[in-house]
Design a protein around this motif. Structure first.
Motif, PDB file in Angstrom:
ATOM      1  N   SER A   1      30.775  -3.334  26.623  1.00 26.60           N
ATOM      2  CA  SER A   1      30.084  -3.928  25.381  1.00 26.60           C
ATOM      3  C   SER A   1      28.767  -4.608  25.694  1.00 26.60           C
ATOM      4  O   SER A   1      28.462  -5.187  26.799  1.00 26.60           O
ATOM      5  CB  SER A   1      31.056  -5.009  24.522  1.00 26.60           C
ATOM      6  OG  SER A   1      32.387  -4.493  24.371  1.00 26.60           O
ATOM      7  N   ILE A   2      27.870  -4.632  24.825  1.00 26.30           N
ATOM      8  CA  ILE A   2      26.457  -5.295  24.862  1.00 26.30           C
ATOM      9  C   ILE A   2      26.168  -5.894  23.466  1.00 26.30           C
ATOM     10  O   ILE A   2      26.700  -5.300  22.207  1.00 26.30           O
ATOM     11  CB  ILE A   2      25.514  -4.299  25.425  1.00 26.30           C
ATOM     12  CG1 ILE A   2      24.392  -4.993  25.702  1.00 26.30           C
ATOM     13  CG2 ILE A   2      25.330  -3.336  24.201  1.00 26.30           C
ATOM     14  CD1 ILE A   2      23.363  -3.974  26.583  1.00 26.30           C
ATOM     15  N   ILE A   3      25.425  -7.015  23.420  1.00 27.08           N
ATOM     16  CA  ILE A   3      24.939  -7.327  22.254  1.00 27.08           C
ATOM     17  C   ILE A   3      23.581  -6.979  21.794  1.00 27.08           C
ATOM     18  O   ILE A   3      22.688  -6.878  22.836  1.00 27.08           O
ATOM     19  CB  ILE A   3      24.809  -8.939  22.340  1.00 27.08           C
ATOM     20  CG1 ILE A   3      26.080  -9.602  22.449  1.00 27.08           C
ATOM     21  CG2 ILE A   3      24.248  -9.456  20.676  1.00 27.08           C
ATOM     22  CD1 ILE A   3      25.962 -11.066  23.010  1.00 27.08           C
ATOM     23  N   CYS A   4      23.374  -6.218  20.531  1.00 27.32           N
ATOM     24  CA  CYS A   4      22.179  -5.942  20.260  1.00 27.32           C
ATOM     25  C   CYS A   4      22.027  -5.907  18.997  1.00 27.32           C
ATOM     26  O   CYS A   4      22.721  -5.104  18.026  1.00 27.32           O
ATOM     27  CB  CYS A   4      21.613  -4.679  20.899  1.00 27.32           C
ATOM     28  SG  CYS A   4      19.846  -4.166  20.419  1.00 27.32           S
ATOM     29  N   GLY A   5      21.086  -6.974  18.106  1.00 25.58           N
ATOM     30  CA  GLY A   5      21.009  -6.809  16.653  1.00 25.58           C
ATOM     31  C   GLY A   5      19.894  -7.486  16.075  1.00 25.58           C
ATOM     32  O   GLY A   5      18.982  -8.038  16.960  1.00 25.58           O
ATOM     33  N   PRO A   6      19.400  -7.216  14.861  1.00 28.91           N
ATOM     34  CA  PRO A   6      18.152  -7.952  14.199  1.00 28.91           C
ATOM     35  C   PRO A   6      18.400  -9.232  14.115  1.00 28.91           C
ATOM     36  O   PRO A   6      19.290  -9.693  14.010  1.00 28.91           O
ATOM     37  CB  PRO A   6      18.240  -7.001  13.085  1.00 28.91           C
ATOM     38  CG  PRO A   6      19.337  -6.727  12.592  1.00 28.91           C
ATOM     39  CD  PRO A   6      20.274  -6.576  13.921  1.00 28.91           C
TER      40      PRO A   6
ATOM     41  N   THR B   1      21.809 -13.294   6.290  1.00 29.80           N
ATOM     42  CA  THR B   1      20.720 -12.249   6.455  1.00 29.80           C
ATOM     43  C   THR B   1      20.652 -12.031   7.921  1.00 29.80           C
ATOM     44  O   THR B   1      20.391 -10.666   8.204  1.00 29.80           O
ATOM     45  CB  THR B   1      19.399 -12.719   5.730  1.00 29.80           C
ATOM     46  OG1 THR B   1      19.203 -13.923   6.122  1.00 29.80           O
ATOM     47  CG2 THR B   1      19.411 -12.250   4.178  1.00 29.80           C
ATOM     48  N   SER B   2      20.369 -12.877   8.606  1.00 29.06           N
ATOM     49  CA  SER B   2      20.380 -12.837  10.125  1.00 29.06           C
ATOM     50  C   SER B   2      21.727 -12.808  10.823  1.00 29.06           C
ATOM     51  O   SER B   2      22.054 -12.022  11.563  1.00 29.06           O
ATOM     52  CB  SER B   2      19.675 -13.970  10.855  1.00 29.06           C
ATOM     53  OG  SER B   2      18.238 -13.750  10.938  1.00 29.06           O
ATOM     54  N   ASP B   3      22.498 -13.458  10.199  1.00 25.62           N
ATOM     55  CA  ASP B   3      24.209 -13.477  10.912  1.00 25.62           C
ATOM     56  C   ASP B   3      25.188 -13.186   9.745  1.00 25.62           C
ATOM     57  O   ASP B   3      25.674 -14.076   9.276  1.00 25.62           O
ATOM     58  CB  ASP B   3      24.281 -15.036  11.424  1.00 25.62           C
ATOM     59  CG  ASP B   3      25.345 -15.127  12.270  1.00 25.62           C
ATOM     60  OD1 ASP B   3      26.154 -14.097  12.613  1.00 25.62           O
ATOM     61  OD2 ASP B   3      25.763 -16.166  12.420  1.00 25.62           O
ATOM     62  N   MET B   4      25.475 -12.095   9.657  1.00 26.63           N
ATOM     63  CA  MET B   4      24.896 -10.855  10.364  1.00 26.63           C
ATOM     64  C   MET B   4      24.963  -9.622   9.475  1.00 26.63           C
ATOM     65  O   MET B   4      24.994  -8.647   9.850  1.00 26.63           O
ATOM     66  CB  MET B   4      25.407 -10.439  11.804  1.00 26.63           C
ATOM     67  CG  MET B   4      27.066 -10.048  11.623  1.00 26.63           C
ATOM     68  SD  MET B   4      27.677  -9.972  13.240  1.00 26.63           S
ATOM     69  CE  MET B   4      26.631  -8.376  14.067  1.00 26.63           C
TER      70      MET B   4
ATOM     71  N   GLU C   1      10.369 -13.793   0.314  1.00 24.97           N
ATOM     72  CA  GLU C   1       9.189 -14.755   0.513  1.00 24.97           C
ATOM     73  C   GLU C   1       8.461 -14.324   1.662  1.00 24.97           C
ATOM     74  O   GLU C   1       8.388 -14.376   2.682  1.00 24.97           O
ATOM     75  CB  GLU C   1       9.632 -16.041   1.008  1.00 24.97           C
ATOM     76  CG  GLU C   1       8.719 -17.220   0.783  1.00 24.97           C
ATOM     77  CD  GLU C   1       9.519 -18.777   1.015  1.00 24.97           C
ATOM     78  OE1 GLU C   1       9.156 -19.111   1.996  1.00 24.97           O
ATOM     79  OE2 GLU C   1      10.003 -19.182   0.159  1.00 24.97           O
ATOM     80  N   GLY C   2       7.427 -13.535   1.037  1.00 29.25           N
ATOM     81  CA  GLY C   2       6.417 -12.680   2.053  1.00 29.25           C
ATOM     82  C   GLY C   2       7.219 -11.651   2.540  1.00 29.25           C
ATOM     83  O   GLY C   2       8.033 -10.995   1.861  1.00 29.25           O
ATOM     84  N   ASP C   3       7.098 -11.409   3.916  1.00 31.94           N
ATOM     85  CA  ASP C   3       7.982 -10.610   4.587  1.00 31.94           C
ATOM     86  C   ASP C   3       9.279 -10.926   5.116  1.00 31.94           C
ATOM     87  O   ASP C   3      10.051 -10.320   5.655  1.00 31.94           O
ATOM     88  CB  ASP C   3       7.192 -10.079   5.995  1.00 31.94           C
ATOM     89  CG  ASP C   3       7.885  -9.073   6.480  1.00 31.94           C
ATOM     90  OD1 ASP C   3       8.122  -7.939   5.857  1.00 31.94           O
ATOM     91  OD2 ASP C   3       8.101  -8.712   7.898  1.00 31.94           O
ATOM     92  N   ALA C   4       9.852 -12.440   4.609  1.00 34.97           N
ATOM     93  CA  ALA C   4      10.899 -12.728   4.907  1.00 34.97           C
ATOM     94  C   ALA C   4      11.960 -12.558   3.870  1.00 34.97           C
ATOM     95  O   ALA C   4      11.698 -12.778   2.419  1.00 34.97           O
ATOM     96  CB  ALA C   4      10.885 -14.190   5.248  1.00 34.97           C
ATOM     97  N   LEU C   5      13.412 -12.055   4.215  1.00 32.72           N
ATOM     98  CA  LEU C   5      14.308 -11.842   3.088  1.00 32.72           C
ATOM     99  C   LEU C   5      15.385 -13.111   3.166  1.00 32.72           C
ATOM    100  O   LEU C   5      16.162 -12.968   4.185  1.00 32.72           O
ATOM    101  CB  LEU C   5      14.929 -10.511   3.097  1.00 32.72           C
ATOM    102  CG  LEU C   5      13.881  -9.431   3.101  1.00 32.72           C
ATOM    103  CD1 LEU C   5      14.528  -7.870   3.425  1.00 32.72           C
ATOM    104  CD2 LEU C   5      13.326  -9.398   1.626  1.00 32.72           C
TER     105      LEU C   5
ATOM    106  N   ARG D   1      13.463 -10.627   8.616  1.00 35.55           N
ATOM    107  CA  ARG D   1      12.174 -10.103   8.207  1.00 35.55           C
ATOM    108  C   ARG D   1      12.383  -8.575   8.169  1.00 35.55           C
ATOM    109  O   ARG D   1      13.431  -7.851   8.844  1.00 35.55           O
ATOM    110  CB  ARG D   1      11.040 -10.229   9.533  1.00 35.55           C
ATOM    111  CG  ARG D   1      10.911 -11.534   9.560  1.00 35.55           C
ATOM    112  CD  ARG D   1       9.414 -11.552  10.483  1.00 35.55           C
ATOM    113  NE  ARG D   1       9.479 -10.636  11.537  1.00 35.55           N
ATOM    114  CZ  ARG D   1       9.831 -11.116  12.916  1.00 35.55           C
ATOM    115  NH1 ARG D   1      10.107 -12.255  12.998  1.00 35.55           N
ATOM    116  NH2 ARG D   1       9.643 -10.159  13.753  1.00 35.55           N
ATOM    117  N   MET D   2      11.471  -7.965   7.236  1.00 32.39           N
ATOM    118  CA  MET D   2      11.534  -6.713   6.919  1.00 32.39           C
ATOM    119  C   MET D   2      11.441  -5.841   8.066  1.00 32.39           C
ATOM    120  O   MET D   2      12.155  -4.530   8.333  1.00 32.39           O
ATOM    121  CB  MET D   2      10.639  -6.278   6.029  1.00 32.39           C
ATOM    122  CG  MET D   2      10.670  -5.088   5.170  1.00 32.39           C
ATOM    123  SD  MET D   2      12.115  -4.515   4.360  1.00 32.39           S
ATOM    124  CE  MET D   2      12.394  -2.675   4.633  1.00 32.39           C
TER     125      MET D   2
END
Length: 376
Positions: free
Chosen positions: A335-340, A99-102, A90-94, A354-355
């Motif tokens: 350890s560290i957290i880092c994700g889209p 999708t986000s988690d994870m 939907e536009g740039d959103a998938l 988002r893409m």
């Protein structure tokens, strides 16, 4: 396959927490093996779920772990505008569950594999994909326990929970339990002939409230909001009708701990009341639902500096949600957290990523791989 094609395949698997996950594990294994990656499937004690561990490069040298979970929360909300297990643009959103988690992170990791393998890796990049994280990090401890046989001691673990591709150095720990009290049903006009399970549970609830108030005045850590450990009864169920003595009451309790406090210890005053009831002949049981430690990585830690170099931004001090990062840290792996993606989209209808977030994560992982090349 590009990152969107991989994400489409991952979303298609309804790998809901607490259910068998063989299909998604088999697909990921086949994908990695098609790139000549060494893969280990590690069945959990449940018998129908497994973790997956894979190594790019020499596994006998210290390297980094990319950690993510394959399970998602259920997607039964009526507000979904499309099938939650079919990726929809939907536009740039998938859009799609996970999708986000994870699964966005998993897709970016898998899409990065060809580029990471293109150079001669001097140190390894490990992929550690777990099950049942959404039930309180139940799968990861089994994987972490086997790290000594899977690889050399890692230099660090990056947990790809949605953080907007910004490093995060700390989160609280959590422990949760279910308390079940059985009484005896009867007519409310003759309470002497029944045993009121809700009345008995009131003793437990009173201690929980008392403990929660005491925690507000306990040790403080200004990194967090609120700065203290906390406790709450989240759900309570019991009774059939007003004129029936309730024969069953079930309550779910959680505690969130600041670093330095084992979460399970916060529950001990409440557990003591349950044990006291049992000693008095009451059918009272305690079931641990989850228990994972807090995360606390110093700002000057090499892993924090590495993530800052790769993202171009200093890591955030803390977030409010919990992850598997504390388990890795507890096992001696920085350890560290880092994700889209964004945690605010998780566990909601029409979850999306988002893409540009996917491509940013893929670039981050490929840059990490570049740091592991011979001569780098």
């Amino acid at each position: 396959m590009n990152v969107v094609q991989i994400l489409e395949r991952l979303v298609r698997f309804p790998s809901v927490v607490g259910t068998p996950n063989g299909a998604i594990v088999d697909w990921i294994r086949a994908y990695l093996e098609s790139h000549s990656v060494e893969v280990r499937v590690l069945p959990g004690p449940e018998g129908d779920r497994a973790n997956l561990f894979a190594t790019l490069g020499p596994r006998d040298r210290p390297g980094y772990i990319l950690s993510g979970h394959m399970d998602v929360v259920p997607a039964g909300e009526a507000e979904w505008r499309s099938d939650p297990f079919t990726l929809r643009a939907e536009g740039d959103a998938l859009q799609g569950r996970g999708t986000s988690d994870m699964k966005g992170f998993l897709a970016a990791v898998l899409a990065s594999v060809p580029a990471v393998l293109a150079g001669p890796l001097d140190r390894p990049l490990h992929l550690a994909f777990s099950y049942d994280e959404e039930a309180g990090c139940r799968g990861a401890p089994h994987l972490i326990a086997r790290l000594p046989e899977l690889c050399a001691p890692p230099l660090g673990a990056i947990i790809g929970e949605p953080s907007g591709m910004r490093g995060v150095r700390a989160h609280k720990g959590k422990a949760a339990a279910r308390i079940r009290i059985e009484g005896r049903a009867g007519h409310s006009s003759r309470p002497d002939q029944g045993i009121n399970a809700i009345h008995l549970m009131a003793e437990v609830l009173a201690r929980a409230v008392e403990t929660a108030r005491a925690l507000e005045k306990g040790p403080q850590d200004p990194t967090f909001e609120p700065p203290y450990a906390s406790m709450q009864i989240g759900t309570i169920r019991g009774g059939q009708a007003l004129n029936i003595v309730p024969d069953l009451c079930v309550a779910d309790l959680e505690a969130r701990a600041i670093p330095g406090i084992p979460p399970r210890t916060l529950l001990e005053p409440v557990h003591a009341v349950v044990c006291s009831l049992a000693e008095r002949g009451v059918k009272a049981t305690w079931e641990t639902l989850s228990d994972y430690p807090a995360l606390s990585l110093p700002a000057d830690a090499p892993l924090a500096r590495l993530v800052e170099k790769l993202t171009g931004e200093p890591p955030l001090a803390a977030v409010s949600y919990g992850t598997e990062a504390g388990l890795y840290q507890n096992a001696g792996v920085p350890s560290i957290i880092c994700g889209p993606g964004n945690i605010a989209r998780a566990h909601k209808p029409n979850e999306f990523i988002r893409m540009d977030e996917l491509t940013s994560c893929q670039a981050f992982i490929e840059a990490l791989g570049g740091d592991l090349l011979a001569g780098s």
